[in-house]
Motif scaffolding. Structure first.
Motif, PDB file in Angstrom:
ATOM      1  N   HIS A  24       0.667  -1.295   0.115  1.00 53.30           N
ATOM      2  CA  HIS A  24       0.071  -0.071  -0.004  1.00 53.30           C
ATOM      3  C   HIS A  24       0.769   1.093   0.067  1.00 53.30           C
ATOM      4  CE1 HIS A  24      -3.652  -2.366   0.437  1.00 53.30           C
ATOM      5  NE2 HIS A  24      -3.063  -3.106   1.502  1.00 53.30           N
ATOM      6  N   GLY A  30      -1.666  -5.835  -4.009  1.00 53.31           N
ATOM      7  CA  GLY A  30      -2.519  -4.866  -4.098  1.00 53.31           C
ATOM      8  C   GLY A  30      -2.688  -4.146  -5.759  1.00 53.31           C
ATOM      9  N   VAL A  79      -7.108   1.055  -3.532  1.00 56.24           N
ATOM     10  CA  VAL A  79      -6.235  -0.172  -4.144  1.00 56.24           C
ATOM     11  C   VAL A  79      -7.161  -1.564  -3.987  1.00 56.24           C
ATOM     12  CG1 VAL A  79      -4.377  -1.479  -3.308  1.00 56.24           C
ATOM     13  CG2 VAL A  79      -4.215   0.814  -3.207  1.00 56.24           C
ATOM     14  N   THR A 107      -7.437  -5.022  -3.008  1.00 58.65           N
ATOM     15  CA  THR A 107      -6.656  -6.012  -2.190  1.00 58.65           C
ATOM     16  C   THR A 107      -6.877  -7.382  -2.536  1.00 58.65           C
ATOM     17  OG1 THR A 107      -6.380  -4.340  -0.479  1.00 58.65           O
ATOM     18  CG2 THR A 107      -5.782  -6.564  -0.070  1.00 58.65           C
TER      19      THR A 107
END
Length: 158
Positions: A48, A83, A123, A125
């Motif tokens: 991240h 991600g 993002v 995931t």
């Protein structure tokens, strides 16, 4: 923690007699810029952190004529997962169990037109790490190749 970041993207093309040279220089400048994502203290961040750093660098340093037409896909991986983030894509697939599988539904925010907006994109995931991630350009109706042909069709070389 150690993370890796893979990037694929495109800038809007210029026009004119010297466009090829200018386009190459612009693309190279962005490549160098994104190469700085993992420099210094960022070497030890998570997936991240790398994606946030990449968006930050692009937002700060990308020329205005490029930011509106930017298409970019980030795939970051660390020990905890993967991600995926980007702009300019109409669909995104993961290679899982030897097949291409759609990663998000058609109305997902990851699927959006090219260009940097006022807010940093989110993002996606993934709990299950795909063998690869492939995206189609916004507005294009993709013809998906067999997984065995995927690397060559995406520009990979044996």
């Amino acid at each position: 923690m150690h993370a890796t970041l893979s990037v694929a993207g495109a800038l809007p093309l210029a026009t004119g007699a010297e466009a090829l040279v200018r386009d190459h220089q612009r693309a190279r400048a962005v490549e160098v810029l994104l190469g700085a994502v993992v420099s210094g203290p960022w070497r030890s961040t998570d997936r991240h952190g790398l994606i946030a750093r990449a968006w930050g660098l692009l937002g700060e340093r990308l020329e205005p004529e490029d930011s509106g037409g930017l298409t970019v896909l980030f795939v970051a991986e660390d020990a905890d997962g993967v991600g995926v983030a980007g702009v300019g894509f109409g669909d995104v697939w993961g290679v899982q169990d030897g097949a291409l599988r759609r990663l998000v539904p058609r109305k997902h925010p990851l699927l959006c037109p090219p260009g940097l907006g006022p807010e940093v994109p989110g993002v996606l995931t993934l709990e299950r790490v795909p063998a690869g991630v492939v995206a189609s350009l916004w507005g294009a109706e993709p013809t998906l190749p067999a997984v065995a042909e995927l690397a060559a069709r995406c520009g990979g070389r044996p």
